[in-house]
Design a protein around this motif. Structure first.
Motif, short mmCIF file in Angstrom:
data_model
loop_
_atom_site.label_atom_id
_atom_site.label_comp_id
_atom_site.label_asym_id
_atom_site.label_seq_id
_atom_site.Cartn_x
_atom_site.Cartn_y
_atom_site.Cartn_z
N VAL A 59 0.83 -1.21 0.00
CA VAL A 59 0.00 0.00 0.00
C VAL A 59 0.86 1.26 0.00
CG1 VAL A 59 -2.10 -1.07 0.92
CG2 VAL A 59 -0.38 -0.23 2.51
N GLY A 60 1.97 1.21 -0.74
CA GLY A 60 2.83 2.37 -0.94
C GLY A 60 3.42 2.92 0.33
N SER A 61 3.36 4.24 0.48
CA SER A 61 3.96 4.90 1.64
C SER A 61 3.28 4.52 2.95
CB SER A 61 3.94 6.42 1.46
OG SER A 61 2.60 6.88 1.39
N GLU A 62 2.11 3.90 2.86
CA GLU A 62 1.40 3.43 4.07
C GLU A 62 1.96 2.11 4.58
OE1 GLU A 62 -2.90 3.45 3.47
OE2 GLU A 62 -2.57 4.90 1.85
N GLY A 63 2.85 1.46 3.82
CA GLY A 63 3.43 0.19 4.23
C GLY A 63 2.85 -0.96 3.44
N ALA A 64 2.58 -2.05 4.16
CA ALA A 64 2.09 -3.26 3.50
C ALA A 64 1.42 -4.17 4.52
CB ALA A 64 3.24 -4.00 2.82
N TYR A 65 0.69 -5.13 3.98
CA TYR A 65 0.07 -6.18 4.81
C TYR A 65 0.61 -7.52 4.35
CZ TYR A 65 -3.40 -2.63 6.05
OH TYR A 65 -4.03 -1.50 6.50
N ASN A 71 -3.32 -15.16 9.97
CA ASN A 71 -2.84 -13.86 10.46
C ASN A 71 -2.87 -12.79 9.38
OD1 ASN A 71 -1.92 -14.78 13.10
ND2 ASN A 71 -0.34 -15.87 11.97
N THR A 72 -3.02 -11.56 9.83
CA THR A 72 -2.81 -10.39 8.99
C THR A 72 -1.91 -9.46 9.77
OG1 THR A 72 -4.96 -10.57 7.93
CG2 THR A 72 -3.88 -8.43 7.81
N VAL A 73 -0.76 -9.12 9.19
CA VAL A 73 0.22 -8.28 9.85
C VAL A 73 0.42 -7.02 9.02
CG1 VAL A 73 2.64 -8.11 10.57
CG2 VAL A 73 1.40 -10.26 10.86
N LYS A 74 0.31 -5.88 9.66
CA LYS A 74 0.57 -4.58 8.99
C LYS A 74 2.00 -4.19 9.31
CE LYS A 74 -0.83 -0.29 7.47
NZ LYS A 74 0.36 0.34 7.04
N VAL A 108 6.45 -10.22 10.13
CA VAL A 108 6.88 -8.84 10.37
C VAL A 108 8.25 -8.59 9.74
CG1 VAL A 108 7.55 -7.16 12.14
CG2 VAL A 108 5.51 -8.55 12.47
N GLU A 109 9.19 -9.50 9.97
CA GLU A 109 10.51 -9.33 9.38
C GLU A 109 10.44 -9.33 7.85
OE1 GLU A 109 14.03 -11.22 11.88
OE2 GLU A 109 12.34 -12.60 11.68
N MET A 110 9.66 -10.25 7.29
CA MET A 110 9.51 -10.29 5.84
C MET A 110 9.01 -8.95 5.31
SD MET A 110 7.73 -14.08 5.48
CE MET A 110 6.88 -13.67 3.98
N GLY A 111 7.99 -8.42 5.95
CA GLY A 111 7.42 -7.15 5.52
C GLY A 111 8.39 -6.00 5.65
N LEU A 112 9.12 -5.97 6.76
CA LEU A 112 10.10 -4.90 6.95
C LEU A 112 11.24 -5.01 5.95
CD1 LEU A 112 10.23 -4.60 10.85
CD2 LEU A 112 9.08 -3.09 9.20
N MET A 113 11.63 -6.23 5.62
CA MET A 113 12.66 -6.41 4.60
C MET A 113 12.17 -5.86 3.26
SD MET A 113 14.07 -10.19 5.70
CE MET A 113 15.33 -10.37 4.43
N GLY A 114 10.90 -6.05 2.97
CA GLY A 114 10.33 -5.47 1.76
C GLY A 114 10.33 -3.96 1.80
N SER A 115 9.94 -3.38 2.95
CA SER A 115 9.92 -1.92 3.10
C SER A 115 11.32 -1.33 2.94
CB SER A 115 9.36 -1.52 4.47
OG SER A 115 7.99 -1.84 4.55
N ILE A 116 12.29 -1.96 3.54
CA ILE A 116 13.67 -1.48 3.48
C ILE A 116 14.21 -1.58 2.05
CG2 ILE A 116 16.04 -1.97 4.22
CD1 ILE A 116 14.68 -2.81 6.98
N MET A 147 12.94 -3.68 13.91
CA MET A 147 12.44 -4.81 14.71
C MET A 147 12.46 -4.46 16.19
SD MET A 147 11.25 -7.30 12.97
CE MET A 147 11.13 -8.50 14.30
N GLU A 148 13.47 -3.73 16.64
CA GLU A 148 13.52 -3.31 18.05
C GLU A 148 12.32 -2.42 18.36
OE1 GLU A 148 17.38 -1.51 18.48
OE2 GLU A 148 18.38 -3.46 18.55
N LYS A 149 11.99 -1.55 17.43
CA LYS A 149 10.83 -0.65 17.62
C LYS A 149 9.54 -1.47 17.70
CE LYS A 149 8.83 3.60 15.96
NZ LYS A 149 8.90 4.71 15.03
N VAL A 150 9.40 -2.44 16.80
CA VAL A 150 8.21 -3.30 16.79
C VAL A 150 8.11 -4.08 18.11
CG1 VAL A 150 7.22 -5.39 15.74
CG2 VAL A 150 8.06 -3.56 14.27
N ASN A 151 9.25 -4.56 18.60
CA ASN A 151 9.26 -5.36 19.82
C ASN A 151 9.29 -4.53 21.10
OD1 ASN A 151 9.27 -7.80 18.39
ND2 ASN A 151 11.49 -7.74 18.15
N GLY A 152 9.31 -3.19 20.95
CA GLY A 152 9.29 -2.30 22.11
C GLY A 152 10.61 -2.24 22.85
N ASP A 153 11.71 -2.55 22.14
CA ASP A 153 13.04 -2.55 22.78
C ASP A 153 13.73 -1.20 22.71
OD1 ASP A 153 12.62 -5.23 23.21
OD2 ASP A 153 13.83 -5.89 21.52
#
Length: 154
Positions: A59-65, A71-74, A108-116, A147-153
């Motif tokens: 979904v572009g600048s909004e990220g992805a699902y 599961n559905t992960v944003k 989540v990691e898969m999606g973030l790898m795509g975003s990066i 990932m640290e941000k997602v995990n609250g670290d």
């Protein structure tokens, strides 16, 4: 998904094909055209009804699902990206997700790898010829930070 195939008249053929693959990557515009529907929630519900292992809905600048039967992960896009040229951004993000999938990463990691991957691509003119070691290191560091941000670290 190729936008030429993203038409409601072809939905049964598309479904038959994508139910035989591991990861189906489609962007918001293609999904809306394919389903003849503008509401993303409805589209995601319909995609879950298909027999697809993993759907990567961009979904572009909004990220992805990332969508599976259970599961559905944003995932968010990378922030503060200086966009130079969006050419290849979707393909690049799909490649990042596929690498994560092959490495058995979490959704989540898969999606973030795509975003990066997309962020690195769109910050330059044209598509990158290759990812050198410095680019790879930057991507890995950014993934760890996100990932640290997602995990609250943080």
């Amino acid at each position: 998904m190729n936008s030429d195939s993203a038409h409601i008249e072809l939905i049964n053929q598309v479904k038959k094909i994508v139910e035989n693959i591991d990861v189906f990557s489609i962007n918001k515009h293609e999904a809306q055209s394919l389903f003849g529907e503008s509401d993303l929630e409805v589209i995601m519900k319909r995609l879950k009804e298909w027999n697809i292992n993993t759907v990567f809905l961009r979904v572009g600048s909004e990220g992805a699902y990332l969508i599976t039967k259970k599961n559905t992960v944003k995932v968010s896009s990378v922030k503060n990206v200086k966009v130079v040229d969006v050419t290849g951004g979707g393909n690049s993000s799909s490649a990042g997700v596929l690498i994560g999938y092959c490495e058995n990463r979490s959704l989540v990691e898969m999606g973030l790898m795509g975003s990066i991957s997309a962020a690195i691509c769109i910050e330059q003119e044209g598509t990158p010829a290759k990812f050198d070691q410095s680019t790879r290191k930057k991507a890995e560091e950014l993934l760890q930070k996100m990932m640290e941000k997602v995990n609250g670290d943080d």
